[in-house]
Scaffold this active site. Sequence first.
Site, PDB file in Angstrom:
ATOM      1  N   GLU A  65      29.613  47.899  39.120  1.00  0.00           N
ATOM      2  CA  GLU A  65      30.432  46.731  38.796  1.00  0.00           C
ATOM      3  C   GLU A  65      30.394  45.783  39.986  1.00  0.00           C
ATOM      4  O   GLU A  65      30.752  46.163  41.111  1.00  0.00           O
ATOM      5  CB  GLU A  65      31.888  47.103  38.494  1.00  0.00           C
ATOM      6  CG  GLU A  65      32.683  45.864  38.069  1.00  0.00           C
ATOM      7  CD  GLU A  65      34.172  46.105  37.911  1.00  0.00           C
ATOM      8  OE1 GLU A  65      34.825  45.304  37.222  1.00  0.00           O
ATOM      9  OE2 GLU A  65      34.704  47.082  38.488  1.00  0.00           O
ATOM     10  N   GLU A  96      32.614  45.003  45.967  1.00  0.00           N
ATOM     11  CA  GLU A  96      33.529  43.877  46.163  1.00  0.00           C
ATOM     12  C   GLU A  96      33.278  43.282  47.542  1.00  0.00           C
ATOM     13  O   GLU A  96      33.027  44.025  48.503  1.00  0.00           O
ATOM     14  CB  GLU A  96      34.980  44.350  46.028  1.00  0.00           C
ATOM     15  CG  GLU A  96      36.039  43.325  46.327  1.00  0.00           C
ATOM     16  CD  GLU A  96      35.969  42.112  45.424  1.00  0.00           C
ATOM     17  OE1 GLU A  96      35.929  40.991  45.972  1.00  0.00           O
ATOM     18  OE2 GLU A  96      35.958  42.282  44.187  1.00  0.00           O
ATOM     19  N   ASN A  98      28.164  41.918  49.988  1.00  0.00           N
ATOM     20  CA  ASN A  98      27.956  40.700  49.230  1.00  0.00           C
ATOM     21  C   ASN A  98      26.952  40.918  48.104  1.00  0.00           C
ATOM     22  O   ASN A  98      25.884  41.488  48.330  1.00  0.00           O
ATOM     23  CB  ASN A  98      27.460  39.591  50.170  1.00  0.00           C
ATOM     24  CG  ASN A  98      27.544  38.219  49.549  1.00  0.00           C
ATOM     25  OD1 ASN A  98      27.037  37.983  48.458  1.00  0.00           O
ATOM     26  ND2 ASN A  98      28.192  37.302  50.244  1.00  0.00           N
ATOM     27  N   ASP A 113      33.976  34.535  39.521  1.00  0.00           N
ATOM     28  CA  ASP A 113      34.376  33.174  39.897  1.00  0.00           C
ATOM     29  C   ASP A 113      33.465  32.192  39.168  1.00  0.00           C
ATOM     30  O   ASP A 113      32.243  32.278  39.270  1.00  0.00           O
ATOM     31  CB  ASP A 113      34.233  33.000  41.408  1.00  0.00           C
ATOM     32  CG  ASP A 113      34.909  31.739  41.922  1.00  0.00           C
ATOM     33  OD1 ASP A 113      34.895  30.717  41.197  1.00  0.00           O
ATOM     34  OD2 ASP A 113      35.440  31.758  43.045  1.00  0.00           O
ATOM     35  N   LYS A 135      31.911  23.483  39.932  1.00  0.00           N
ATOM     36  CA  LYS A 135      31.236  22.283  40.435  1.00  0.00           C
ATOM     37  C   LYS A 135      29.722  22.493  40.443  1.00  0.00           C
ATOM     38  O   LYS A 135      29.226  23.558  40.820  1.00  0.00           O
ATOM     39  CB  LYS A 135      31.738  21.948  41.839  1.00  0.00           C
ATOM     40  CG  LYS A 135      33.212  21.551  41.874  1.00  0.00           C
ATOM     41  CD  LYS A 135      33.667  21.189  43.276  1.00  0.00           C
ATOM     42  CE  LYS A 135      35.144  20.799  43.279  1.00  0.00           C
ATOM     43  NZ  LYS A 135      35.640  20.466  44.635  1.00  0.00           N
ATOM     44  N   ASP A 192      36.939  34.620  30.734  1.00  0.00           N
ATOM     45  CA  ASP A 192      37.799  33.761  29.924  1.00  0.00           C
ATOM     46  C   ASP A 192      37.378  32.301  30.062  1.00  0.00           C
ATOM     47  O   ASP A 192      37.924  31.432  29.389  1.00  0.00           O
ATOM     48  CB  ASP A 192      39.263  33.911  30.366  1.00  0.00           C
ATOM     49  CG  ASP A 192      39.473  33.430  31.792  1.00  0.00           C
ATOM     50  OD1 ASP A 192      38.714  33.892  32.680  1.00  0.00           O
ATOM     51  OD2 ASP A 192      40.362  32.616  32.041  1.00  0.00           O
ATOM     52  N   TYR A 227      43.087  41.025  35.390  1.00  0.00           N
ATOM     53  CA  TYR A 227      42.976  39.600  35.085  1.00  0.00           C
ATOM     54  C   TYR A 227      42.873  39.387  33.582  1.00  0.00           C
ATOM     55  O   TYR A 227      43.504  38.491  33.016  1.00  0.00           O
ATOM     56  CB  TYR A 227      41.737  39.053  35.799  1.00  0.00           C
ATOM     57  CG  TYR A 227      41.580  37.556  35.750  1.00  0.00           C
ATOM     58  CD1 TYR A 227      41.993  36.749  36.810  1.00  0.00           C
ATOM     59  CD2 TYR A 227      40.994  36.925  34.656  1.00  0.00           C
ATOM     60  CE1 TYR A 227      41.841  35.373  36.780  1.00  0.00           C
ATOM     61  CE2 TYR A 227      40.836  35.547  34.609  1.00  0.00           C
ATOM     62  CZ  TYR A 227      41.259  34.779  35.673  1.00  0.00           C
ATOM     63  OH  TYR A 227      41.112  33.421  35.629  1.00  0.00           O
ATOM     64  N   GLU A 228      42.082  40.200  32.921  1.00  0.00           N
ATOM     65  CA  GLU A 228      41.880  40.082  31.471  1.00  0.00           C
ATOM     66  C   GLU A 228      43.190  40.245  30.705  1.00  0.00           C
ATOM     67  O   GLU A 228      43.499  39.475  29.788  1.00  0.00           O
ATOM     68  CB  GLU A 228      40.870  41.132  31.025  1.00  0.00           C
ATOM     69  CG  GLU A 228      40.562  41.142  29.547  1.00  0.00           C
ATOM     70  CD  GLU A 228      39.491  42.159  29.204  1.00  0.00           C
ATOM     71  OE1 GLU A 228      39.184  42.302  28.000  1.00  0.00           O
ATOM     72  OE2 GLU A 228      38.948  42.812  30.120  1.00  0.00           O
TER      73      GLU A 228
END
Length: 213
Positions: A44, A69, A96, A118, A122, A154, A195-196
């Site tokens: 993940e 992460e 990373n 994320d 932009k 989302d 978050y979901e």
Amino acid sequence: MRLRNKPWAKEMINDNLDLISVQPTDMQGKWQSKFEKEQPLFLELGSGKGRFITDLAKQNPQNNYIAMEVQEGAISLLLKKQVEMKLPNLQLLLDNGSKLSELFAENEIDGLYLNFSDPWPKTRHEKRRLTYKAFLEQYKYVLKDDGHIKFKTDNQGLFEYSLISMNNYGMKFDEISLDLHNNEGLNLNNIQTEYEEKFSKKGFRINYLKAHF
């Protein structure tokens, strides 16, 4: 979302290096040695606080999982859970995601999860999106020939961008939903992230896809 620094994070990480790897330089092709048993290996990318990956590991003891992460504050919260649970099929990785081909060998990973990445909305930040072609190139390298990517977000803009980016790269789509939680078949075994759950309760639709190279 960037979390505040945890003053206890570094000490916890240093005290539990059997459970977490920090910017390793010599693990290509060796990740199975971190687990009790050699089993299919899933990654993940961007695990946050870790609800999704810990639930996934608990429900699927026949697989091995790596939670990756880049934020020390986030992965320290996940590590705190793993110190208590000691799931034998879960390892943590602080590094990373742009370095996957340096961290993993070719064809080392059976499947990849991208959850609520994320969106970098932009245009000038396009190269930071985890479904940008440079990331897809690395995923193709580390994934086995029959490996897959599962992606949830989302953010409608990011989802549309990802469909185009993956299609342009020549990827094939196995499953697509513009409203995962109202898709009875696909949502049946869905494991939610923190978050979901939060944003679906606010009425946000969850977009989902499964694809392969």
